[in-house]
Write a protein that holds these residues in place. Structure first.
Motif, PDB file in Angstrom:
ATOM      1  N   PRO A  44      49.338 -49.284  59.070  1.00 28.05           N
ATOM      2  CA  PRO A  44      49.884 -50.082  57.969  1.00 28.05           C
ATOM      3  C   PRO A  44      48.971 -50.176  56.756  1.00 28.05           C
ATOM      4  CG  PRO A  44      49.270 -51.488  59.822  1.00 28.05           C
ATOM      5  CD  PRO A  44      49.224 -50.072  60.300  1.00 28.05           C
ATOM      6  N   ASP A  45      47.683 -49.937  56.935  1.00 23.26           N
ATOM      7  CA  ASP A  45      46.777 -49.964  55.785  1.00 23.26           C
ATOM      8  C   ASP A  45      46.788 -48.646  55.022  1.00 23.26           C
ATOM      9  OD1 ASP A  45      46.068 -52.550  56.303  1.00 23.26           O
ATOM     10  OD2 ASP A  45      43.910 -52.185  56.324  1.00 23.26           O
ATOM     11  N   SER A  46      47.200 -47.570  55.673  1.00 21.28           N
ATOM     12  CA  SER A  46      47.137 -46.259  55.027  1.00 21.28           C
ATOM     13  C   SER A  46      48.511 -45.673  54.742  1.00 21.28           C
ATOM     14  CB  SER A  46      46.355 -45.277  55.918  1.00 21.28           C
ATOM     15  OG  SER A  46      47.069 -45.019  57.121  1.00 21.28           O
ATOM     16  N   SER A  47      49.569 -46.337  55.191  1.00 19.28           N
ATOM     17  CA  SER A  47      50.907 -45.744  55.131  1.00 19.28           C
ATOM     18  C   SER A  47      51.959 -46.774  54.734  1.00 19.28           C
ATOM     19  CB  SER A  47      51.289 -45.159  56.500  1.00 19.28           C
ATOM     20  OG  SER A  47      50.260 -44.359  57.028  1.00 19.28           O
ATOM     21  N   ARG A  48      53.092 -46.247  54.305  1.00 22.54           N
ATOM     22  CA  ARG A  48      54.243 -47.079  53.965  1.00 22.54           C
ATOM     23  C   ARG A  48      55.459 -46.518  54.722  1.00 22.54           C
ATOM     24  NH1 ARG A  48      54.084 -49.109  48.794  1.00 22.54           N
ATOM     25  NH2 ARG A  48      52.910 -47.236  48.279  1.00 22.54           N
ATOM     26  N   TYR A  49      56.218 -47.414  55.327  1.00 22.02           N
ATOM     27  CA  TYR A  49      57.429 -47.016  56.044  1.00 22.02           C
ATOM     28  C   TYR A  49      58.629 -47.793  55.523  1.00 22.02           C
ATOM     29  CZ  TYR A  49      54.310 -45.136  59.743  1.00 22.02           C
ATOM     30  OH  TYR A  49      53.360 -44.445  60.451  1.00 22.02           O
ATOM     31  N   PHE A  50      59.793 -47.101  55.446  1.00 24.41           N
ATOM     32  CA  PHE A  50      61.068 -47.765  55.202  1.00 24.41           C
ATOM     33  C   PHE A  50      61.886 -47.739  56.497  1.00 24.41           C
ATOM     34  CE2 PHE A  50      61.181 -46.207  50.498  1.00 24.41           C
ATOM     35  CZ  PHE A  50      60.356 -47.249  50.119  1.00 24.41           C
ATOM     36  N   TYR A  51      62.834 -48.676  56.614  1.00 26.73           N
ATOM     37  CA  TYR A  51      63.804 -48.631  57.700  1.00 26.73           C
ATOM     38  C   TYR A  51      64.894 -47.622  57.328  1.00 26.73           C
ATOM     39  CZ  TYR A  51      61.778 -52.735  59.970  1.00 26.73           C
ATOM     40  OH  TYR A  51      60.930 -53.591  60.623  1.00 26.73           O
ATOM     41  N   ALA A  52      65.127 -46.654  58.214  1.00 24.84           N
ATOM     42  CA  ALA A  52      66.047 -45.557  57.898  1.00 24.84           C
ATOM     43  C   ALA A  52      67.497 -46.015  57.816  1.00 24.84           C
ATOM     44  CB  ALA A  52      65.911 -44.445  58.936  1.00 24.84           C
ATOM     45  N   ASP A  53      67.899 -46.990  58.630  1.00 22.61           N
ATOM     46  CA  ASP A  53      69.321 -47.328  58.719  1.00 22.61           C
ATOM     47  C   ASP A  53      69.862 -48.006  57.469  1.00 22.61           C
ATOM     48  OD1 ASP A  53      67.917 -49.671  59.118  1.00 22.61           O
ATOM     49  OD2 ASP A  53      69.141 -50.379  60.794  1.00 22.61           O
ATOM     50  N   THR A  54      68.993 -48.605  56.686  1.00 19.26           N
ATOM     51  CA  THR A  54      69.456 -49.288  55.474  1.00 19.26           C
ATOM     52  C   THR A  54      69.034 -48.574  54.192  1.00 19.26           C
ATOM     53  OG1 THR A  54      67.464 -50.694  55.550  1.00 19.26           O
ATOM     54  CG2 THR A  54      69.474 -51.558  56.589  1.00 19.26           C
ATOM     55  N   TYR A  55      68.344 -47.421  54.333  1.00 23.06           N
ATOM     56  CA  TYR A  55      67.770 -46.776  53.144  1.00 23.06           C
ATOM     57  C   TYR A  55      68.847 -46.367  52.138  1.00 23.06           C
ATOM     58  CZ  TYR A  55      65.689 -43.383  50.038  1.00 23.06           C
ATOM     59  OH  TYR A  55      65.307 -42.714  48.909  1.00 23.06           O
ATOM     60  N   GLU A  56      69.841 -45.591  52.560  1.00 26.98           N
ATOM     61  CA  GLU A  56      70.838 -45.056  51.617  1.00 26.98           C
ATOM     62  C   GLU A  56      71.626 -46.173  50.949  1.00 26.98           C
ATOM     63  OE1 GLU A  56      71.118 -42.197  50.425  1.00 26.98           O
ATOM     64  OE2 GLU A  56      69.891 -40.981  51.780  1.00 26.98           O
ATOM     65  N   ALA A  57      72.045 -47.146  51.730  1.00 25.68           N
ATOM     66  CA  ALA A  57      72.841 -48.237  51.163  1.00 25.68           C
ATOM     67  C   ALA A  57      72.034 -49.023  50.136  1.00 25.68           C
ATOM     68  CB  ALA A  57      73.338 -49.160  52.277  1.00 25.68           C
ATOM     69  N   ASN A  58      70.781 -49.272  50.433  1.00 29.90           N
ATOM     70  CA  ASN A  58      69.935 -50.011  49.495  1.00 29.90           C
ATOM     71  C   ASN A  58      69.708 -49.216  48.216  1.00 29.90           C
ATOM     72  OD1 ASN A  58      69.666 -52.285  51.087  1.00 29.90           O
ATOM     73  ND2 ASN A  58      67.756 -51.612  52.032  1.00 29.90           N
ATOM     74  N   GLN A  59      69.503 -47.913  48.329  1.00 34.25           N
ATOM     75  CA  GLN A  59      69.293 -47.093  47.138  1.00 34.25           C
ATOM     76  C   GLN A  59      70.546 -47.084  46.265  1.00 34.25           C
ATOM     77  OE1 GLN A  59      65.963 -47.069  46.890  1.00 34.25           O
ATOM     78  NE2 GLN A  59      66.189 -45.095  45.883  1.00 34.25           N
ATOM     79  N   GLN A  60      71.695 -46.924  46.900  1.00 36.04           N
ATOM     80  CA  GLN A  60      72.946 -46.872  46.129  1.00 36.04           C
ATOM     81  C   GLN A  60      73.222 -48.203  45.432  1.00 36.04           C
ATOM     82  OE1 GLN A  60      76.130 -45.500  48.644  1.00 36.04           O
ATOM     83  NE2 GLN A  60      75.070 -43.576  49.153  1.00 36.04           N
ATOM     84  N   ALA A  61      72.812 -49.299  46.080  1.00 38.10           N
ATOM     85  CA  ALA A  61      73.047 -50.623  45.501  1.00 38.10           C
ATOM     86  C   ALA A  61      71.935 -51.066  44.560  1.00 38.10           C
ATOM     87  CB  ALA A  61      73.204 -51.653  46.628  1.00 38.10           C
ATOM     88  N   GLY A  62      70.896 -50.244  44.447  1.00 42.34           N
ATOM     89  CA  GLY A  62      69.774 -50.605  43.592  1.00 42.34           C
ATOM     90  C   GLY A  62      68.963 -51.763  44.127  1.00 42.34           C
TER      91      GLY A  62
END
Length: 317
Positions: free
Chosen positions: A216-234
């Motif tokens: 967690p100090d060297s990396s960043r992770y997103f949750y895959a299941d909500t990624y597309e919906a969040n991007q489309q909704a801004g």
């Protein structure tokens, strides 16, 4: 009791260095790295430690070092304590290899401010925060012992002779291969590896991955299941990383710049950070976190390290 710092003197010790998070004890051919509970942001160590953070970092790093040893040889020899790693003493390269698959964090802030070239890499127009990049890019930084790491381009690294071209090509190849493996492992856990940094060193002419990897100090992770919906909704992405600490600091007027004051960190905020670190460990490794006995952390660590050093550690092939 959190581990703010350590001050051991081990038999045969030849040196000591206190990093932002780790206390590093040197020996002729080995290093002992003790992951403290210190937390840093914007290259500044924050005043209050985070319970169990060092254990999370150390055990996450151990998990991924073991899982990527077939991709790149690494420095790790043993983990005698939840907060301790012992490994080969390598000569570190003076650059950190930051690999980005998405436009997030520092890269987004640069892009938002109008920059379209980051560390010599051209970025296309029209990207939004957290968009996936056409392909992973490497945006190196100089590795500062004190103060801020600085962005630098491949061309400038070679021009200054910081790393030879032959070695740099190898570092690039290793970094991208590690990122690909990390991406695959994250996907298996329902996560997206957004960006990360790798550090390398040289031992007897061989390049090794050193320090931590995919933590967690060297990396960043997103949750895959909500990624597309969040991007489309801004909308902001749900993520596992230290970025939420940086965002809190920014919101409270601190980015590590001269004259700025670190905001007070309440007990509840400290507890929240600790919970987020443990959540990340369990998500990325698939293992349940087992807190170490912290009633006498210093004594526990000293005994474990002393015992490990008295044993004959096998040479790394």
């Amino acid at each position: 009791m959190s581990i703010q710092q350590t001050t051991f003197q081990f038999p045969g010790q030849t040196g000591f260095y206190r990093g932002k998070v780790r206390d590093v004890y040197s020996f002729p051919n080995q290093l002992v790295m003790i992951a403290s509970d210190r937390i840093s942001a914007f290259d500044v160590v924050l005043p209050r430690p985070i319970p169990h953070k060092g254990q999370v970092l150390n055990q996450t790093a151990q998990f991924f070092l073991n899982a990527t040893a077939d991709v790149v040889p690494n420095w790790l020899l043993s983990v005698p304590d939840p907060n301790v790693s012992i490994g080969l003493r390598c000569d570190p390269y003076a650059v950190e290899m930051v690999v980005r698959g998405y436009l997030a964090g520092h890269a987004w802030r640069q892009y938002r401010d109008g920059h379209r070239i980051l560390c010599g890499v051209s970025l296309p127009e029209g990207l939004r925060e957290n968009d996936r990049l056409p392909q992973p890019i490497i945006t190196p930084t100089t590795k500062a012992h004190e103060g801020h790491d600085e962005d630098i381009s491949r061309e400038e690294i070679l021009r200054q002779g910081i790393v030879s071209e032959a070695e740099y090509v190898q570092l690039e190849r290793f970094a991208l291969a590690l990122f690909e493996r990390g991406t695959q492992m994250a996907a298996q856990r329902g996560l997206i590896l957004v960006d990360t940094k790798y550090e390398f060193g040289n031992h007897e002419g061989q390049v090794y991955l050193i320090d931590e990897v995919h933590t967690p100090d060297s990396s960043r992770y997103f949750y895959a299941d909500t990624y597309e919906a969040n991007q489309q909704a801004g909308q902001q992405q749900k993520q596992l990383s230290k970025e939420f600490v940086r965002e809190w600091l920014i919101a409270n007027g601190f980015q590590g710049k001269t004259g700025q004051t670190i905001p007070d960190m309440s007990d509840e905020w400290i507890s929240q950070i600790a919970r987020r670190y443990i959540e990340l460990y369990e998500m990325v490794t698939g293992q349940q976190f087992q807190p170490a006995d912290d009633t006498s952390s210093a004594e526990r660590i000293e005994q474990a390290v002393t015992k490990a050093l008295t044993q004959q550690l096998p040479a790394k092939p």
